[in-house]
Design a protein around this motif. Structure first.
Motif, PDB file in Angstrom:
ATOM      1  N   VAL A 189       0.834  -1.200   0.000  1.00  0.00           N
ATOM      2  CA  VAL A 189       0.000   0.000   0.000  1.00  0.00           C
ATOM      3  C   VAL A 189       0.878   1.263   0.000  1.00  0.00           C
ATOM      4  N   MET A 190       2.030   1.181   0.631  1.00  0.00           N
ATOM      5  CA  MET A 190       2.959   2.327   0.604  1.00  0.00           C
ATOM      6  C   MET A 190       3.451   2.558  -0.832  1.00  0.00           C
ATOM      7  N   LEU A 191       3.868   1.479  -1.484  1.00  0.00           N
ATOM      8  CA  LEU A 191       4.386   1.615  -2.855  1.00  0.00           C
ATOM      9  C   LEU A 191       3.304   2.136  -3.800  1.00  0.00           C
ATOM     10  N   GLU A 192       2.113   1.596  -3.629  1.00  0.00           N
ATOM     11  CA  GLU A 192       0.989   2.019  -4.479  1.00  0.00           C
ATOM     12  C   GLU A 192       0.761   3.529  -4.379  1.00  0.00           C
ATOM     13  N   ASN A 193       1.031   4.066  -3.170  1.00  0.00           N
ATOM     14  CA  ASN A 193       0.813   5.497  -2.931  1.00  0.00           C
ATOM     15  C   ASN A 193       2.103   6.314  -3.032  1.00  0.00           C
ATOM     16  N   LYS A 194       3.088   5.702  -3.715  1.00  0.00           N
ATOM     17  CA  LYS A 194       4.362   6.398  -4.019  1.00  0.00           C
ATOM     18  C   LYS A 194       5.154   6.793  -2.772  1.00  0.00           C
ATOM     19  N   VAL A 195       4.934   6.051  -1.687  1.00  0.00           N
ATOM     20  CA  VAL A 195       5.712   6.288  -0.465  1.00  0.00           C
ATOM     21  C   VAL A 195       6.879   5.288  -0.456  1.00  0.00           C
ATOM     22  N   ILE A 196       8.067   5.766  -0.126  1.00  0.00           N
ATOM     23  CA  ILE A 196       9.238   4.868  -0.119  1.00  0.00           C
ATOM     24  C   ILE A 196       9.378   4.227   1.261  1.00  0.00           C
ATOM     25  N   PRO A 197       9.176   2.901   1.375  1.00  0.00           N
ATOM     26  CA  PRO A 197       9.330   2.258   2.682  1.00  0.00           C
ATOM     27  C   PRO A 197      10.806   2.200   3.083  1.00  0.00           C
ATOM     28  N   ILE A 198      11.076   2.575   4.331  1.00  0.00           N
ATOM     29  CA  ILE A 198      12.439   2.429   4.866  1.00  0.00           C
ATOM     30  C   ILE A 198      12.349   1.450   6.031  1.00  0.00           C
ATOM     31  N   VAL A 199      12.912   0.279   5.824  1.00  0.00           N
ATOM     32  CA  VAL A 199      12.732  -0.819   6.770  1.00  0.00           C
ATOM     33  C   VAL A 199      13.973  -0.990   7.649  1.00  0.00           C
ATOM     34  N   ASN A 200      13.752  -1.299   8.908  1.00  0.00           N
ATOM     35  CA  ASN A 200      14.862  -1.688   9.789  1.00  0.00           C
ATOM     36  C   ASN A 200      14.310  -2.673  10.806  1.00  0.00           C
ATOM     37  N   GLU A 201      15.206  -3.418  11.421  1.00  0.00           N
ATOM     38  CA  GLU A 201      14.767  -4.291  12.508  1.00  0.00           C
ATOM     39  C   GLU A 201      14.408  -3.396  13.694  1.00  0.00           C
ATOM     40  N   ASN A 202      13.360  -3.801  14.443  1.00  0.00           N
ATOM     41  CA  ASN A 202      13.011  -3.041  15.643  1.00  0.00           C
ATOM     42  C   ASN A 202      13.964  -3.448  16.769  1.00  0.00           C
ATOM     43  N   ASP A 203      15.144  -2.841  16.752  1.00  0.00           N
ATOM     44  CA  ASP A 203      16.205  -3.241  17.686  1.00  0.00           C
ATOM     45  C   ASP A 203      15.844  -2.999  19.142  1.00  0.00           C
ATOM     46  N   THR A 204      14.871  -2.117  19.403  1.00  0.00           N
ATOM     47  CA  THR A 204      14.550  -1.808  20.798  1.00  0.00           C
ATOM     48  C   THR A 204      13.909  -3.001  21.499  1.00  0.00           C
ATOM     49  N   ILE A 205      13.160  -3.814  20.749  1.00  0.00           N
ATOM     50  CA  ILE A 205      12.509  -4.958  21.403  1.00  0.00           C
ATOM     51  C   ILE A 205      13.065  -6.294  20.943  1.00  0.00           C
ATOM     52  N   SER A 206      13.793  -6.291  19.831  1.00  0.00           N
ATOM     53  CA  SER A 206      14.238  -7.600  19.334  1.00  0.00           C
ATOM     54  C   SER A 206      15.650  -7.872  19.857  1.00  0.00           C
ATOM     55  N   VAL A 207      15.662  -8.452  21.055  1.00  0.00           N
ATOM     56  CA  VAL A 207      16.950  -8.654  21.727  1.00  0.00           C
ATOM     57  C   VAL A 207      17.160 -10.115  22.138  1.00  0.00           C
ATOM     58  N   THR A 208      16.220 -10.976  21.812  1.00  0.00           N
ATOM     59  CA  THR A 208      16.385 -12.383  22.197  1.00  0.00           C
ATOM     60  C   THR A 208      17.173 -13.097  21.118  1.00  0.00           C
ATOM     61  N   GLU A 209      17.269 -14.417  21.270  1.00  0.00           N
ATOM     62  CA  GLU A 209      17.993 -15.182  20.238  1.00  0.00           C
ATOM     63  C   GLU A 209      17.228 -15.165  18.907  1.00  0.00           C
ATOM     64  N   LEU A 210      15.910 -14.792  19.015  1.00  0.00           N
ATOM     65  CA  LEU A 210      15.102 -14.768  17.796  1.00  0.00           C
ATOM     66  C   LEU A 210      15.187 -13.401  17.118  1.00  0.00           C
ATOM     67  N   MET A 211      16.426 -12.935  16.882  1.00  0.00           N
ATOM     68  CA  MET A 211      16.543 -11.704  16.108  1.00  0.00           C
ATOM     69  C   MET A 211      17.247 -12.033  14.797  1.00  0.00           C
ATOM     70  N   PHE A 212      17.177 -11.128  13.837  1.00  0.00           N
ATOM     71  CA  PHE A 212      17.837 -11.379  12.560  1.00  0.00           C
ATOM     72  C   PHE A 212      19.339 -11.457  12.791  1.00  0.00           C
ATOM     73  N   THR A 213      20.009 -12.297  12.006  1.00  0.00           N
ATOM     74  CA  THR A 213      21.473 -12.333  12.086  1.00  0.00           C
ATOM     75  C   THR A 213      21.970 -10.901  11.854  1.00  0.00           C
ATOM     76  N   ASP A 214      21.407 -10.265  10.868  1.00  0.00           N
ATOM     77  CA  ASP A 214      21.674  -8.856  10.604  1.00  0.00           C
ATOM     78  C   ASP A 214      20.681  -8.365   9.551  1.00  0.00           C
ATOM     79  N   ASN A 215      20.852  -7.133   9.111  1.00  0.00           N
ATOM     80  CA  ASN A 215      19.894  -6.600   8.139  1.00  0.00           C
ATOM     81  C   ASN A 215      20.047  -7.219   6.751  1.00  0.00           C
ATOM     82  N   ASP A 216      21.130  -7.955   6.515  1.00  0.00           N
ATOM     83  CA  ASP A 216      21.235  -8.668   5.232  1.00  0.00           C
ATOM     84  C   ASP A 216      20.153  -9.747   5.198  1.00  0.00           C
TER      85      ASP A 216
END
Ligand SMILES: Nc1ncnc2c1ncn2[C@@H]1O[C@H](COP(=O)(O)OP(=O)(O)O)[C@@H](O)[C@H]1O
Ligand SMILES: N[C@@H](CCC(=O)OP(=O)(O)O)C(=O)O
Length: 357
Positions: free
Chosen positions: A120-147
């Motif tokens: 819906v963002m793309l459809e409305n010409k908005v550029i999504p900027i994605v990042n991991e929510n590092d403030t809450i994702s601190v357990t072993e279930l976090m991304f290895t990294d943003n790759d």
């Protein structure tokens, strides 16, 4: 190309002293804005929250790694997105923030919700900027990294290409600081083992290092999406990479030509959520790895570990205990255990819900 994901590593956005490199950020936004103007749909996956927060805050006492990541990312992400917002606004464009965690990719409903948000963002010409929510994702279930996150986004959004921008020209066939090493320009899809080339060292602000980039790039290319690893510190890098017959130095992963269904793509990236293990015998392994598409049948199952519900993700293990794939199970664990060794029943994992490593 119509739709691309661009991942910008922490090192591209930070100076040696750890402060946010606004000049570089601004140059990248200019390039993205140009592509956007030409009609390309772009999703940015931007690191840099922790790095930009770290230079902003002087903590009163020594922080443990989790507290430091939470504190720096909370401040740094606000600073980062604010800067992006202003830079895109100068081009008359709007960007929006998408913060996510690995758990959001675990259930198909959450997965589709996130996809819908970005569509819906793309459809409305908005550029999504994605990042991991590092403030809450601190357990072993976090991304290895943003790759890893960028690979998931590229797959989820059906991108034509994923461009991973780091502080290096591509994957070197040896130590990058060795004058005899050079950048590997092209990597065919399949099982090229790159581990002998890649050093385990990471750049100063990065999290995963080059080995995760290689692993993710190969997986994404296997699913039919072109992947490019290139130097985000180089001027005008994005248009140069995307130009027809570009000879800009970078590493390109040639995408597989076979189409892969969206469910299979989701399963391929869901290994971290597996609730159990299906152990199969030699005959079943041979059938699965043969060229013909085959489902996992209960007749070839020797053992089932863990408790899972129907539709959960499970690992598929061979007789040596080595994982050979993942799949979405059509039985819950109790029912499946009762039927081990039985013939003529519906498959435990249907071929359409199976991903082999
Ligand atoms: N064979 C190799 N080719 C290129 N870079 C390598 C290689 N082996 C290790 N690296 C390291 O990987 C780093 C990039 O990974 P990373 O630190 O995760 O960056 P980013 O922050 O952009 O994600 C490079 O700066 C380099 O030091
Ligand atoms: N979410 C973190 C990203 C950490 C990370 O994966 O960094 P990188 O290896 O540079 O892509 C941040 O914004 O600081």
């Amino acid at each position: 190309m119509k739709r691309i994901a661009v991942k910008i590593g922490s090192n591209v956005l930070t100076r040696k002293d750890g402060t946010l490199d606004i000049t570089r950020m601004s140059a990248l936004v200019d390039q993205v804005a140009d592509l956007h103007r030409q009609g390309m749909e772009i999703v940015l996956i931007s690191s840099g929250a922790v790095a930009s927060g770290r230079s902003e805050i002087k903590a009163g006492k020594k922080l443990d790694p989790v507290s430091a990541r939470q504190l720096y990312s909370a401040v740094g992400q606000a600073k980062l997105i604010n800067r992006y917002y202003e830079l895109f606004r100068e081009h008359g464009m709007t960007c929006g923030q998408v913060l996510t965690t690995k758990e959001n990719f675990g259930s198909r409903t959450h997965y589709l919700n996130q996809k819908h948000c970005m569509e819906v963002m793309l459809e409305n010409k908005v550029i999504p900027i994605v990042n991991e929510n590092d403030t809450i994702s601190v357990t072993e279930l976090m991304f290895t990294d943003n790759d890893e996150l960028s690979g998931l986004i590229a797959t989820m959004m059906g991108m034509d290409a994923l461009v991973i921008l780091s502080n290096i020209d591509g994957i070197y066939n040896g130590n990058p600081s060795d004058p005899d090493s050079s950048v590997i320009r092209e990597i065919e899809c399949g099982k090229t083992d790159l581990s002998e080339y890649v050093q385990t060292s990471k750049s100063s602000f990065g999290r995963g290092g080059m080995l995760t980039k290689c692993h993710i790039a190969q997986k994404v290319a296997d699913e039919g999406i072109a992947v490019i690893i290139a130097n985000g510190k180089k001027d005008n890098i994005l248009p140069m990479l995307l130009a027809v017959d570009s000879d800009t130095v970078c590493t390109r992963f040639i995408p597989a030509s076979k189409p892969v269904s969206s469910v299979k793509k989701w399963i391929a990236h869901s290994e971290g959520f597996a609730k159990g293990e299906i152990h199969i015998n030699k005959g079943a392994e041979e059938a699965l790895t043969a060229p013909k598409a085959t489902s996992v049948l209960l007749v070839g199952v020797t053992r089932i570990e863990g408790d899972f519900e129907k539709d959960d993700i499970v690992k598929i293990m061979n007789e040596e205990g080595v994982q050979i794939g993942v799949g979405c199970t059509a039985y819950d664990s109790e029912e499946a255990r009762k039927q081990i060794g039985q013939r003529d029943l519906k498959p435990l994992i249907h071929y359409d819900y199976l991903y082999l490593d």
